[in-house]
Design an enzyme around this catalytic site. Structure first.
Site, mmCIF file in Angstrom:
data_model
loop_
_atom_site.group_PDB
_atom_site.id
_atom_site.type_symbol
_atom_site.label_atom_id
_atom_site.label_comp_id
_atom_site.label_asym_id
_atom_site.label_seq_id
_atom_site.Cartn_x
_atom_site.Cartn_y
_atom_site.Cartn_z
ATOM 1 N N ASP A 115 0.798 -1.244 0.000
ATOM 2 C CA ASP A 115 0.000 0.000 0.000
ATOM 3 C C ASP A 115 0.827 1.289 0.000
ATOM 4 O O ASP A 115 0.259 2.373 0.148
ATOM 5 C CB ASP A 115 -0.975 0.054 1.193
ATOM 6 C CG ASP A 115 -2.271 -0.690 0.883
ATOM 7 O OD1 ASP A 115 -2.491 -0.994 -0.310
ATOM 8 O OD2 ASP A 115 -3.026 -0.985 1.821
ATOM 9 N N LYS A 157 3.505 1.197 -4.873
ATOM 10 C CA LYS A 157 4.371 0.602 -5.905
ATOM 11 C C LYS A 157 3.667 0.488 -7.253
ATOM 12 O O LYS A 157 4.227 0.835 -8.289
ATOM 13 C CB LYS A 157 4.848 -0.802 -5.463
ATOM 14 C CG LYS A 157 5.639 -0.803 -4.178
ATOM 15 C CD LYS A 157 6.057 -2.202 -3.757
ATOM 16 C CE LYS A 157 4.896 -3.094 -3.357
ATOM 17 N NZ LYS A 157 4.205 -2.634 -2.123
ATOM 18 N N THR A 158 2.437 -0.005 -7.229
ATOM 19 C CA THR A 158 1.717 -0.213 -8.485
ATOM 20 C C THR A 158 1.285 1.127 -9.088
ATOM 21 O O THR A 158 1.369 1.320 -10.307
ATOM 22 C CB THR A 158 0.501 -1.142 -8.254
ATOM 23 O OG1 THR A 158 0.983 -2.348 -7.651
ATOM 24 C CG2 THR A 158 -0.202 -1.475 -9.556
ATOM 25 N N HIS A 189 3.235 -9.265 -0.873
ATOM 26 C CA HIS A 189 4.517 -9.421 -0.201
ATOM 27 C C HIS A 189 5.151 -10.781 -0.522
ATOM 28 O O HIS A 189 6.330 -10.865 -0.874
ATOM 29 C CB HIS A 189 4.291 -9.268 1.308
ATOM 30 C CG HIS A 189 5.505 -9.512 2.137
ATOM 31 N ND1 HIS A 189 6.648 -8.754 2.011
ATOM 32 C CD2 HIS A 189 5.769 -10.450 3.094
ATOM 33 C CE1 HIS A 189 7.567 -9.205 2.868
ATOM 34 N NE2 HIS A 189 7.045 -10.226 3.528
HETATM 35 P P1 GDP Z 1 1.165 -1.029 -3.505
HETATM 36 O O1 GDP Z 1 0.515 -2.029 -2.612
HETATM 37 O O2 GDP Z 1 2.497 -0.605 -2.946
HETATM 38 O O3 GDP Z 1 1.240 -1.445 -4.931
HETATM 39 O O4 GDP Z 1 0.271 0.318 -3.418
HETATM 40 P P2 GDP Z 1 -0.807 0.891 -4.480
HETATM 41 O O5 GDP Z 1 -0.124 1.469 -5.656
HETATM 42 O O6 GDP Z 1 -1.830 -0.142 -4.728
HETATM 43 O O7 GDP Z 1 -1.404 2.103 -3.632
HETATM 44 C C1 GDP Z 1 -2.075 1.901 -2.418
HETATM 45 C C2 GDP Z 1 -3.058 3.017 -2.172
HETATM 46 O O8 GDP Z 1 -2.357 4.254 -2.008
HETATM 47 C C3 GDP Z 1 -4.020 3.222 -3.340
HETATM 48 O O9 GDP Z 1 -5.295 3.509 -2.823
HETATM 49 C C4 GDP Z 1 -3.452 4.417 -4.055
HETATM 50 O O10 GDP Z 1 -4.425 5.163 -4.754
HETATM 51 C C5 GDP Z 1 -2.865 5.221 -2.913
HETATM 52 N N1 GDP Z 1 -1.765 6.071 -3.346
HETATM 53 C C6 GDP Z 1 -0.705 5.736 -4.125
HETATM 54 N N2 GDP Z 1 0.101 6.795 -4.331
HETATM 55 C C7 GDP Z 1 -0.438 7.832 -3.660
HETATM 56 C C8 GDP Z 1 -0.059 9.215 -3.493
HETATM 57 O O11 GDP Z 1 0.956 9.684 -4.002
HETATM 58 N N3 GDP Z 1 -0.884 9.977 -2.726
HETATM 59 C C9 GDP Z 1 -2.014 9.492 -2.147
HETATM 60 N N4 GDP Z 1 -2.741 10.325 -1.427
HETATM 61 N N5 GDP Z 1 -2.396 8.209 -2.291
HETATM 62 C C10 GDP Z 1 -1.619 7.387 -3.037
HETATM 63 MG MG MG Z 2 0.715 -3.279 -5.825
#
Ligand code: GDP
Ligand code: MG
Length: 394
Positions: free
Chosen positions: A21, A24-25, A84
């Site tokens: 979260d 990354k994606t 993970h």
């Molecule tokens: P991952 O699990 O690392 O791949 O994370 P995701 O890319 O799925 O992002 C997790 C959540 O964080 C999602 O709801 C995104 O919309 C939110 N998110 C990602 N980048 C940002 C950002 O720069 N700002 C904010 N406010 N939310 C973000």
């Molecule tokens: Mg992801």
């Protein structure tokens, strides 16, 4: 005679790593979107990346999205995993060995357990270059951001990276994905890409080090002798050079009496070339695939290696019972296999299926294995573990 041109590796393997979260994606999608405006890259939306297809790699299932994009300088193959566990499997199995990793950390949380775990793994499996993207800066103020940066630099140094000089880029992947032109939006992605282009050197073929060629196969040419075939990993081989053929406890000296590329004789062959080498006074029965041909005296064999290993969970077809020290099974790597004993760190009593750890390998016979070399452990032809060599021990 071949021209000794040093070819640039115009290709670079990268990946996003970091806590769940942290973005990354979103960052992966934003990179492709920003670059798509320049016409070099196809935009891949978030949903497409997150729905990564299952991959069967050496008997284990990994969910991983492989996204391609190009800057002016280079083409990147980028790996993003949904969960993970997928990261653990992907990195330990060596399936998409990364030249560089983008460690994503959300400014709102700072470093979290999976941030540390992924960084540790990256170090252990030999990822040479790390860049940090502090994400979600739209949600915090300046002081928090500075603290996260300090924490990250300390952590990088603790894990053996050059914490003081690693590029740390601050931005918002989400804003960039929504075409926000402010500093923390699209420009932060361009900043990240410039840092990737500049911080991760273009990898050129290593023509300086003594030559080294893992042997893929060997055959006899009647009337001439034994020919070994493989791809030169590093260095330059010249006709009449002295060499050692080694592996499976055998070490014999020989001479490169002829070399062929695409069926024509050459006077020299360089890293990256697939070559057939005629060896003087070598009997075919002393050559096995998995042996190594190297410049005379340049390498030593060992029976002892350190490795990072992942035992498949029961649901992945792994073992049902835990593993203890002195666990002995057949190890497979590339085209060869050998009997191997696995010992755990003295502080670890046992490993359960689904666990990963650093372990000690003892091979029945001496081999040359290089850092980052992947292997699997099979029981009755079923893969129960996958791993990567991290160190050769004496
Ligand atoms: P991952 O699990 O690392 O791949 O994370 P995701 O890319 O799925 O992002 C997790 C959540 O964080 C999602 O709801 C995104 O919309 C939110 N998110 C990602 N980048 C940002 C950002 O720069 N700002 C904010 N406010 N939310 C973000
Ligand atoms: Mg992801």
């Amino acid at each position: 005679q071949k021209n000794l041109v040093v070819e640039e590796k115009k290709h670079c393997n990268v990946g996003t790593i970091g806590h769940v979260d942290h973005g990354k994606t979103t960052l992966t999608a934003a990179i492709t979107k920003v670059l798509s405006k320049e016409g070099t890259t196809k935009y891949i939306p978030y949903d497409k990346i997150d729905k990564a297809p299952e991959e069967k790699a050496r008997g284990i299932t990994i969910n991983a999205a492989h996204v391609g994009y190009s800057t002016k300088n280079r083409h990147y193959a980028h790996t993003d995993c949904p969960g993970h566990a997928d990261y653990i499997r992907n990195m330990i199995s060596g399936t998409s060995q990364m030249d560089a990793a983008i460690l994503v950390v959300a400014a709102t949380d700072g470093p979290m357990p999976q941030t540390r775990e992924h960084l540790l793994l990256a170090k252990q499996v030999g990822v040479q270059y790390i860049l940090v993207f502090i994400n979600k800066v739209d949600l915090v103020d300046e002081e928090v951001l500075d603290l996260v940066e300090i924490e990250m630099r300390d952590m990088l140094t603790d894990f053996g990276y050059d914490g003081n000089n690693i590029p740390i880029i601050k931005g918002s992947a989400l804003k960039a994905l929504n075409d926000d032109p402010s500093d923390i939006g699209v420009p932060s992605i361009n900043h990240l890409l410039d840092s990737l282009d500049n911080h991760v050197p273009t990898i050129v073929r290593d023509l300086e080090s003594p030559f080294l060629m893992p042997i893929d196969k060997a055959f006899t040419v009647p009337g001439r002798g034994t020919v070994v075939v493989g791809t030169i990993k590093r260095g330059v081989m010249k006709k009449n050079d002295e060499a050692h053929l080694m592996g499976f406890g055998i070490k014999v000296k020989t001479t490169l009496s002829d070399m062929q590329i695409f069926r024509s004789s050459v006077l020299e062959a360089i890293a990256g070339d697939n070559v057939g080498v005629l060896l003087r006074s070598i009997k075919l029965r002393s050559v096995e695939s998995g042996m190594l041909l190297c410049a005379a005296g340049s390498e030593e064999m060992s029976n002892h290696f350190k490795a990072k290993i992942y035992f498949l969970a029961r649901s992945e077809g792994g073992r049902k019972k835990p593993v203890f020290s002195k666990y002995s099974q057949q190890m497979f790597s590339g085209t060869w296999n050998i009997a191997c004993r696995i010992d755990l760190e003295p502080t670890i009593e046992m490993l359960m299926p689904g666990d990963h750890a650093e372990v000690y390998l003892t091979l029945l016979e001496g081999m040359v294995m290089t850092t980052g070399q992947p292997f699997t452990i099979r029981e009755n032809n079923v893969t129960v573990a996958t791993g990567i060599v991290t160190e050769t021990l004496k």
